[in-house]
Write a protein that holds these residues in place. Structure first.
Motif, PDB file in Angstrom:
ATOM      1  N   ALA A 112       0.823  -1.346  -0.104  1.00  0.00           N
ATOM      2  CA  ALA A 112       0.003   0.112   0.001  1.00  0.00           C
ATOM      3  C   ALA A 112       0.769   1.153   0.002  1.00  0.00           C
ATOM      4  O   ALA A 112       0.373   2.292  -0.813  1.00  0.00           O
ATOM      5  N   LEU A 113       1.976   1.450   0.779  1.00  0.00           N
ATOM      6  CA  LEU A 113       2.890   2.345   0.718  1.00  0.00           C
ATOM      7  C   LEU A 113       3.661   2.636  -0.491  1.00  0.00           C
ATOM      8  O   LEU A 113       3.687   3.791  -0.917  1.00  0.00           O
ATOM      9  N   LEU A 116       0.963   4.137  -2.867  1.00  0.00           N
ATOM     10  CA  LEU A 116       0.995   5.786  -2.462  1.00  0.00           C
ATOM     11  C   LEU A 116       2.193   6.600  -2.881  1.00  0.00           C
ATOM     12  O   LEU A 116       1.883   7.663  -3.291  1.00  0.00           O
ATOM     13  N   THR A 117       3.380   6.069  -2.953  1.00  0.00           N
ATOM     14  CA  THR A 117       4.492   6.632  -2.997  1.00  0.00           C
ATOM     15  C   THR A 117       4.603   6.867  -4.472  1.00  0.00           C
ATOM     16  O   THR A 117       5.136   8.055  -4.950  1.00  0.00           O
ATOM     17  N   GLN A 119       2.554   7.900  -6.211  1.00  0.00           N
ATOM     18  CA  GLN A 119       1.908   9.241  -6.443  1.00  0.00           C
ATOM     19  C   GLN A 119       2.610  10.592  -6.263  1.00  0.00           C
ATOM     20  O   GLN A 119       2.413  11.618  -6.649  1.00  0.00           O
ATOM     21  N   PRO A 156      -2.613   4.093  -9.594  1.00  0.00           N
ATOM     22  CA  PRO A 156      -2.561   4.328  -8.276  1.00  0.00           C
ATOM     23  C   PRO A 156      -3.589   5.150  -7.530  1.00  0.00           C
ATOM     24  O   PRO A 156      -4.119   4.973  -6.353  1.00  0.00           O
ATOM     25  N   VAL A 157      -4.022   6.027  -8.319  1.00  0.00           N
ATOM     26  CA  VAL A 157      -5.151   6.888  -7.631  1.00  0.00           C
ATOM     27  C   VAL A 157      -6.435   6.247  -7.679  1.00  0.00           C
ATOM     28  O   VAL A 157      -7.203   6.127  -6.821  1.00  0.00           O
ATOM     29  N   TRP A 160      -6.538   3.736  -4.391  1.00  0.00           N
ATOM     30  CA  TRP A 160      -6.686   4.285  -3.298  1.00  0.00           C
ATOM     31  C   TRP A 160      -7.962   4.792  -2.975  1.00  0.00           C
ATOM     32  O   TRP A 160      -8.476   4.838  -2.060  1.00  0.00           O
ATOM     33  N   SER A 164     -10.453   3.256  -0.333  1.00  0.00           N
ATOM     34  CA  SER A 164     -11.238   4.140   0.857  1.00  0.00           C
ATOM     35  C   SER A 164     -13.057   3.745   0.846  1.00  0.00           C
ATOM     36  O   SER A 164     -13.535   3.775   1.767  1.00  0.00           O
TER      37      SER A 164
END
Length: 281
Positions: A112-113, A116-117, A119, A156-157, A160, A164
């Motif tokens: 997950a990190l 996020l990275t 982006q 990636p967007v 995430w 959520s």
């Protein structure tokens, strides 16, 4: 006589609507000015003080753009690239987001990190390495290459945002289906996704707009004029000595219409989806 409490309510309501009107004006005025300027020509484009009403309504710039450019091809290419990248990003992103939201496994937090990275890295930094890879794979000057590139930037967007949204859906609903023998794929497609439909629509619109507005990657990878997308086509109007601003803004107005129409058609689901992942249930 109006009480102090009532006077405060009236003042608050008036202030709210005045602020709303100012905000609405700030949002709509650029679109109005773009349309108004597209109708002007010659001296009217650079008149001072500027006029807020067009001096003519003959739509000459629109005729010139439609008859003398390949704007229809540019719009079609933009549509193909945006739809293609959106479908791929949703197909991969939804399953990836579901896995991050529902399953427990070693390295989940690290994965997950990493997502996020990606982006945090500016897309401009990746364009040259991607272009080098595209040359080796013969993907330059192809719409498929643009689709793959936009898909990679949007994935990636999508992951995430959809994660959520999935986090807000109670796991108990899926556990009941698992007891009945349903597979994870069945649960995701038949149970979870219909519940997450408003959020899915919002993510789809976001991804589509990203693909529709993308310029730098398309300008770098594509040089053939028949493969230009709308953003590259708009930039081609800028000349060395002369720039036809009326034609640029006429083309920009035409280019703006498809996303606006798309938003108006699905605004109900889009507005509902904006808050889908805001509060965890």
């Amino acid at each position: 006589m109006i009480s102090i409490h009532r006077a405060k309510q009236i003042l608050w309501s008036a202030s709210f609507y005045v602020a709303l009107a100012v905000l609405l004006l700030a949002v709509l005025f650029p679109f109005y000015w773009m349309f108004k300027t597209s109708l002007d020509s010659g001296e009217a484009l650079f008149s001072y003080p500027p006029t807020f009403v067009p001096k003519s309504y003959d739509f000459h710039a629109y005729r010139d753009v439609i008859n003398n450019t390949d704007i229809a091809t540019w719009l079609w290419n933009s549509f193909i690239v945006s739809i293609g990248s959106t479908v791929l990003a949703l197909a991969a992103g939804v399953s990836g987001a579901y896995g991050l939201s529902r399953f427990r496994y070693r390295g989940k937090s690290t994965l997950a990190l990493v997502v996020l990275t990606t982006q945090m890295m500016p897309p401009l930094v990746l364009i040259i390495p991607i272009y080098t890879i595209y040359i080796g794979l013969n993907l330059t000057d192809t719409l498929f290459g643009l689709i793959i590139g936009n898909f990679a930037f949007s994935l990636p967007v999508v992951i995430w945002m959809m994660k959520s949204i999935f986090d807000t859906i109670p796991v108990e609903i899926e556990e009941a289906a698992r007891v009945d023998g349903a597979s994870w794929f069945f649960i995701m497609t038949r149970i979870t996704l219909p519940i997450a439909l408003p959020g899915l629509v919002a993510v789809s619109v976001f991804t589509f707009i990203n693909g529709w507005d993308e310029f730098m990657f398309a300008r770098t990878v594509v040089s053939a004029t028949d493969k230009w997308v709308g953003t590259v086509g708009l930039a081609s109007f800028i000349g060395i000595y002369v720039t036809p601003w009326d034609q640029i803004l006429a083309a920009a107005t035409i280019f703006t219409l498809p996303p606006v129409i798309l938003f108006l058609l699905i605004q109900k689901h889009f507005m509902a989806g904006l808050g889908a992942g805001a509060v965890k249930g």
